[in-house]
Design an enzyme around this catalytic site. Sequence first.
Site, PDB file in Angstrom:
ATOM      1  N   HIS A 235       2.292   2.043  -3.148  1.00  0.00           N
ATOM      2  CA  HIS A 235       1.373   2.994  -3.781  1.00  0.00           C
ATOM      3  C   HIS A 235       1.883   4.419  -3.701  1.00  0.00           C
ATOM      4  O   HIS A 235       1.124   5.368  -3.843  1.00  0.00           O
ATOM      5  CB  HIS A 235      -0.007   2.906  -3.126  1.00  0.00           C
ATOM      6  CG  HIS A 235      -0.689   1.591  -3.351  1.00  0.00           C
ATOM      7  ND1 HIS A 235      -1.974   1.334  -2.898  1.00  0.00           N
ATOM      8  CD2 HIS A 235      -0.283   0.456  -3.969  1.00  0.00           C
ATOM      9  CE1 HIS A 235      -2.324   0.094  -3.233  1.00  0.00           C
ATOM     10  NE2 HIS A 235      -1.304  -0.464  -3.872  1.00  0.00           N
TER      11      HIS A 235
ATOM     12  N   ASP B 204       0.870  -1.185   0.000  1.00  0.00           N
ATOM     13  CA  ASP B 204       0.000   0.000   0.000  1.00  0.00           C
ATOM     14  C   ASP B 204       0.900   1.226   0.000  1.00  0.00           C
ATOM     15  O   ASP B 204       2.039   1.161  -0.466  1.00  0.00           O
ATOM     16  CB  ASP B 204      -0.957  -0.042   1.192  1.00  0.00           C
ATOM     17  CG  ASP B 204      -2.289   0.641   0.910  1.00  0.00           C
ATOM     18  OD1 ASP B 204      -2.255   1.828   0.542  1.00  0.00           O
ATOM     19  OD2 ASP B 204      -3.341   0.019   1.055  1.00  0.00           O
TER      20      ASP B 204
END
Length: 417
Positions: free
Chosen positions: A263, A240
């Site tokens: 991310h 993430d």
Amino acid sequence: MNTELDSKLLLVLFIICFSDAFAGASRTMIAQVKNIHYKETSSLLVNVKDFGARADGRTDDSKALKAAWKEACETTGAATLLVPHGTYLIGPIKFAGPCKNVSNITVQMKGYLIASTNLSEYRSGAGWVEFGGVEGLTLTGGGTFDGRGAKAWPYNGCPTHFNCKLLPTNVKFVAMKRTIVRRITSVNSKSFHIALVECKNFRGSKIKISAPANSPNTDGIHIERSSSVDVSRSHIGTGDDCISVGQGNSEVTIASITCGPGHGISVGSLGRYPNEGDVRGLVVKDSTMTGTMNGVRIKTWANSPGSSAATNMTFENIIMNNVSNPIIIDQAYCPFTSCPTKPPSRVKLSDIYFKNIRGTSSSAVAVALECSKGIPCQNIYLENVHLDLSSGEKQPTSSCKNVEAKYIGTQVPPPCA
């Protein structure tokens, strides 16, 4: 004549005696100073093995670590809690303050901690290892926190459900002051690796974070409702956001981060809950993204239940290597497969600077500025941006909604029409 000689002898004896007395006093004073210095710098050393920790990777050492922490926290002056080399199996554990008479407390984490995999032991959103209400903590030593998340990830419903049960964070800091975290490693967290909530004066450096690219919600470092935070010189690869800056933060500096997979570095998501605090004074600089799904990103939910703002934020000297969405503002953020059309976001974005951002984009749109229709972005600046397509083909493009960005210097891709 004899009287004169006697006087001279008395004078010599007086000088000799005075010199000896002065030297003795000096030695006494030096000893006292040394003793005072010793008392000021002395520190109680607490070894978890003295409290029954087995460090064999099979025996639950939670009680031993709790007992050792209690001893260190209740001392006077400075204290060091030593976790020697070895493998320690522990369940959820909280190192709680305040440590009222402790000036500073150091946790020398040299061991390898492995988490229990029984999810019924953990409270939703809690930390596996949690520090709370402590002032003057230093966590260091080169040790590792292994959340053994692979067994928990299949039970993570957050990617598909808005109101999901949150899995435990590897290391969580709550209501801390004057915290230093240096040279520790977090691997395979069940959810976030490291989280800061309501912390002041936090300094993190030389942190290593690792989890597979497909591990859900494994943000590297999440920061929320905190101030005066500095994170630097760290390597983060996870499933993430490498670093996520949530609501209610001020004066946060993120520097010299190597990010990927992951991310990217994100502000948000913002506007999900009522009564969120503003985000002010963020600097992200001198960092590198490699193969990430986003570069630098600001994300806010549509249909925010309350109004808030994110302002005075700078992203500067960032290198993008084969990154999708290198620069992105997304004020209609929705991580789910499908989202119904909702009213625009009520998070106001203003005074945001993207400076000296260069490298390659794996997506055709390298700069995407999608602002809220209800509260358009204000004072968005792009200065010296040069992003080529990773494929080496034509130039990437820009996309803009509800924003009139200001451009300075080089612009590749070209500005929005």
